[in-house]
Scaffold this motif. Structure first.
Motif, PDB file in Angstrom:
ATOM      1  N   SER A  11       2.579  -3.207   9.555  1.00  0.00           N
ATOM      2  CA  SER A  11       4.070  -3.122   9.253  1.00  0.00           C
ATOM      3  C   SER A  11       4.652  -4.608   8.940  1.00  0.00           C
ATOM      4  O   SER A  11       4.330  -5.497   9.583  1.00  0.00           O
ATOM      5  CB  SER A  11       4.790  -2.575  10.428  1.00  0.00           C
ATOM      6  OG  SER A  11       5.500  -3.464  11.083  1.00  0.00           O
ATOM      7  N   ASP A 148       7.189   2.218  18.320  1.00  0.00           N
ATOM      8  CA  ASP A 148       6.779   2.041  17.085  1.00  0.00           C
ATOM      9  C   ASP A 148       8.031   3.133  16.210  1.00  0.00           C
ATOM     10  O   ASP A 148       8.143   3.088  15.123  1.00  0.00           O
ATOM     11  CB  ASP A 148       5.550   2.403  16.487  1.00  0.00           C
ATOM     12  CG  ASP A 148       4.392   1.047  17.065  1.00  0.00           C
ATOM     13  OD1 ASP A 148       5.155   0.108  17.033  1.00  0.00           O
ATOM     14  OD2 ASP A 148       3.228   1.481  17.196  1.00  0.00           O
ATOM     15  N   THR A 210       2.035   5.688  13.151  1.00  0.00           N
ATOM     16  CA  THR A 210       2.604   4.301  13.698  1.00  0.00           C
ATOM     17  C   THR A 210       2.021   3.202  12.930  1.00  0.00           C
ATOM     18  O   THR A 210       1.072   3.337  12.276  1.00  0.00           O
ATOM     19  CB  THR A 210       2.291   4.088  14.925  1.00  0.00           C
ATOM     20  OG1 THR A 210       0.845   3.940  15.303  1.00  0.00           O
ATOM     21  CG2 THR A 210       2.646   5.200  16.098  1.00  0.00           C
ATOM     22  N   PRO A 211       2.783   2.140  12.746  1.00  0.00           N
ATOM     23  CA  PRO A 211       2.258   1.107  11.985  1.00  0.00           C
ATOM     24  C   PRO A 211       0.965   0.501  12.641  1.00  0.00           C
ATOM     25  O   PRO A 211       0.794   0.580  13.863  1.00  0.00           O
ATOM     26  CB  PRO A 211       3.332  -0.362  12.082  1.00  0.00           C
ATOM     27  CG  PRO A 211       4.591   0.577  12.524  1.00  0.00           C
ATOM     28  CD  PRO A 211       4.019   1.813  13.385  1.00  0.00           C
ATOM     29  N   ARG A 213      -1.219  -2.615  13.903  1.00  0.00           N
ATOM     30  CA  ARG A 213      -0.783  -3.636  14.595  1.00  0.00           C
ATOM     31  C   ARG A 213      -1.843  -4.813  14.531  1.00  0.00           C
ATOM     32  O   ARG A 213      -1.827  -5.893  14.989  1.00  0.00           O
ATOM     33  CB  ARG A 213      -0.427  -3.535  15.930  1.00  0.00           C
ATOM     34  CG  ARG A 213       0.921  -2.640  15.895  1.00  0.00           C
ATOM     35  CD  ARG A 213       2.004  -3.166  15.367  1.00  0.00           C
ATOM     36  NE  ARG A 213       3.380  -2.212  16.018  1.00  0.00           N
ATOM     37  CZ  ARG A 213       4.529  -2.439  15.231  1.00  0.00           C
ATOM     38  NH1 ARG A 213       4.698  -3.846  14.667  1.00  0.00           N
ATOM     39  NH2 ARG A 213       5.480  -1.881  15.577  1.00  0.00           N
TER      40      ARG A 213
END
Length: 506
Positions: A11, A148, A210-211, A213
């Protein structure tokens, strides 16, 4: 589900005009998609609560069906698998996306549930419980995914709702458990858990990915095995200490082996470039004190639930047992008010920390819970006393569960959220195992063995509640070292404006 697919892209940092920054300044109104997303996360995140209650209540029937004296392994096998799997799951969630990893874990849990319910003998059932324990880290990833998936202004309320929903489920699950066991037996109850896992998988399918990480890289398998194996050995030793004897060779070997593995883990993780859990995070006073100060009292809150089960369900026998002799259903009905207030407290914390420091809310929760446990130790002799003290404990417990998440959000970046929740989960499980052992030791000190069963006197219940209150006070003393914290919404908004590579300082 395979984890070998191309991972979601990292992200990017939010730029001026980014809709996520706009959401951080919105009016707080919830869209239909946000409400659907929140609803979809509640069941997967809290399924462990329902499963734990139903599985615990099923154990007497299972022990009699298989004629086993090793029924403790029914829960211990699940716990050990969860401890070992959690560090892997946290890291993989950061690397490949939390939704993808949660679906894979839920699918594994479904396989374990099927093996358990269809087991022809007890050893096969224990194997099923080990496989089913792989679902355990889903609860950690759900909490990390909230950050997120929601705008910064709504993160605290979303976390409070997900965490506080345990109150409603804890209220309904005992009623459901009693009905299933009475009407369909233990296999019927476990088939319900199979269906529940299927529902959790369907709910996760409705959650966006979700992104990512962390960059997809070589997984720190040695670190994960050292951490999971070390903790598993320690918990195993605690679980078998009362049966085998604390000075037995097997128990001592478990402790020594576990502590040695954990010591090697710390040494290794401080040297590797990409550790399974970043222990350097604990070098920050804010995070270290939040994780330690919150795990200890939460363990006491969860352990204290067992006291009421013995108190309410054991029969009154002169000079042998001072139980109340209630049915499971009657006890569950009396627990409804406490469940409601626990849920309401979770939502209230999410709103309160918008304007009040989460540390102040946390201190209030600790004080309320400690007061409730002391009152329960003194007043637990009839239904009215049980309901009233349960309300106080439920309020304190709801504040604690939601307040912990608000504090974690305040001291870590979005990139660290999953790792922090993983550390929190592991610490809570370890302290819960230790606290449970202390609880059963205190109860046994004022008990009478009758026909092979230990029954407890009134003094046992008093001392048990007061012991749990002392553990909460210990958590309060640790929590006094927590530094001043920012509000979760402000912290999350800052994260969006900061590139993911920027580390937050203590």
């Amino acid at each position: 589900m395979s984890l070998s697919q191309d991972p979601a892209p990292l992200s990017p940092p939010a730029a001026p005009g980014d809709p996520r920054l706009t959401d951080a300044r919105d009016t707080g109104r919830w869209s239909a998609s946000e409400l659907r997303r929140l609803t979809a996360l509640i069941w997967p995140g809290q399924l462990l609560v329902v499963a734990g209650i139903i599985a615990a209540n099923s154990q007497p029937q299972i022990a009699q069906h298989f004629h086993t004296t090793q029924i403790a392994w029914f829960s211990l096998a699940f716990t050990l698998a969860t401890i070992v799997a959690t560090p892997f799951a946290v890291r993989l969630g950061d690397m490949y996306g939390k939704r993808r990893v949660m679906l894979a874990l839920a699918a594994a849990g479904l396989v374990g549930d099927l093996v358990t319910v269809a087991a022809p003998n007890y050893p096969v059932m224990v194997i099923g419980r080990v496989i089913g324990g792989l679902y355990g880290p889903v609860a950690v990833l759900v909490l990390a995914a909230v950050r997120d998936l929601f705008p910064p202004r709504k993160v605290a309320v979303a976390l409070g709702t997900v965490a506080g929903s345990v109150g409603v489920l804890s209220m309904l699950a005992p009623l459901l458990s009693g009905w299933l066991l009475d009407a369909f037996g233990w296999r019927g109850a476990l088939w319900f858990l199979v269906a529940s896992t299927v529902v959790a998988i369907l709910a996760l399918l409705a959650v966006p990915e979700t992104p990512r990480r962390a960059v997809a890289e070589r997984l720190d398998r040695s670190g994960a095995l050292l951490l999971g194996g070390g903790l598993a050995l320690v918990v195993f030793g605690v679980g078998q200490g009362r049966d085998w004897g604390w000075t037995s060779a097997a128990v001592i070997a478990s402790f020594l082996g576990g502590l040695t593995a954990l010591a090697v883990f710390v040494t290794v993780e401080l040297r590797v470039a990409n550790p399974i859990l970043d222990l350097r995070m604990l070098g920050r006073r804010s995070l270290a004190t939040v994780l330690l100060g919150s795990s200890v009292p939460q363990a006491a809150f969860f352990a204290s639930q067992a006291i009421l089960i013995f108190l309410a369900l054991f029969p009154p026998i002169p000079h042998v047992s001072d139980g109340l002799g209630w049915s499971t259903t009657h006890n569950a009905v009396l627990g409804i008010p406490a469940g409601i207030i626990t849920f309401a407290a979770g939502i209230g914390v999410g709103r309160a920390v918008r304007t009040v420091s989460p540390r102040s809310v946390w201190y209030m929760g600790l004080g309320v819970l400690a007061t409730g446990l002391v009152l329960a130790g003194l007043y637990h002799h009839d239904a009215a006393q049980i309901v009233l003290t349960g309300l106080v404990m439920g309020l304190g417990g709801g504040i604690l569960m939601a307040g912990q998440q608000a504090m974690i959000v305040s001291v870590v970046s979005a990139e660290e959220q999953a790792a922090a929740n993983g550390l929190s989960s592991l610490l809570t499980q370890v302290f819960l195992a230790l606290t449970n052992q202390a609880l059963y030791t205190v109860l046994a000190a004022d008990s009478t063995v009758f026909h092979g069963t230990a029954f407890y006197h009134d003094a046992a219940f008093t001392h048990a509640y007061l012991t749990m209150a002392a553990v909460v006070v210990l958590g309060l003393l640790i929590s006094l070292a927590i530094p001043r914290l920012g509000r979760p919404a402000d912290t999350a908004a800052h994260d969006l404006a900061t590139p993911p590579t920027t580390a937050r300082t203590a």
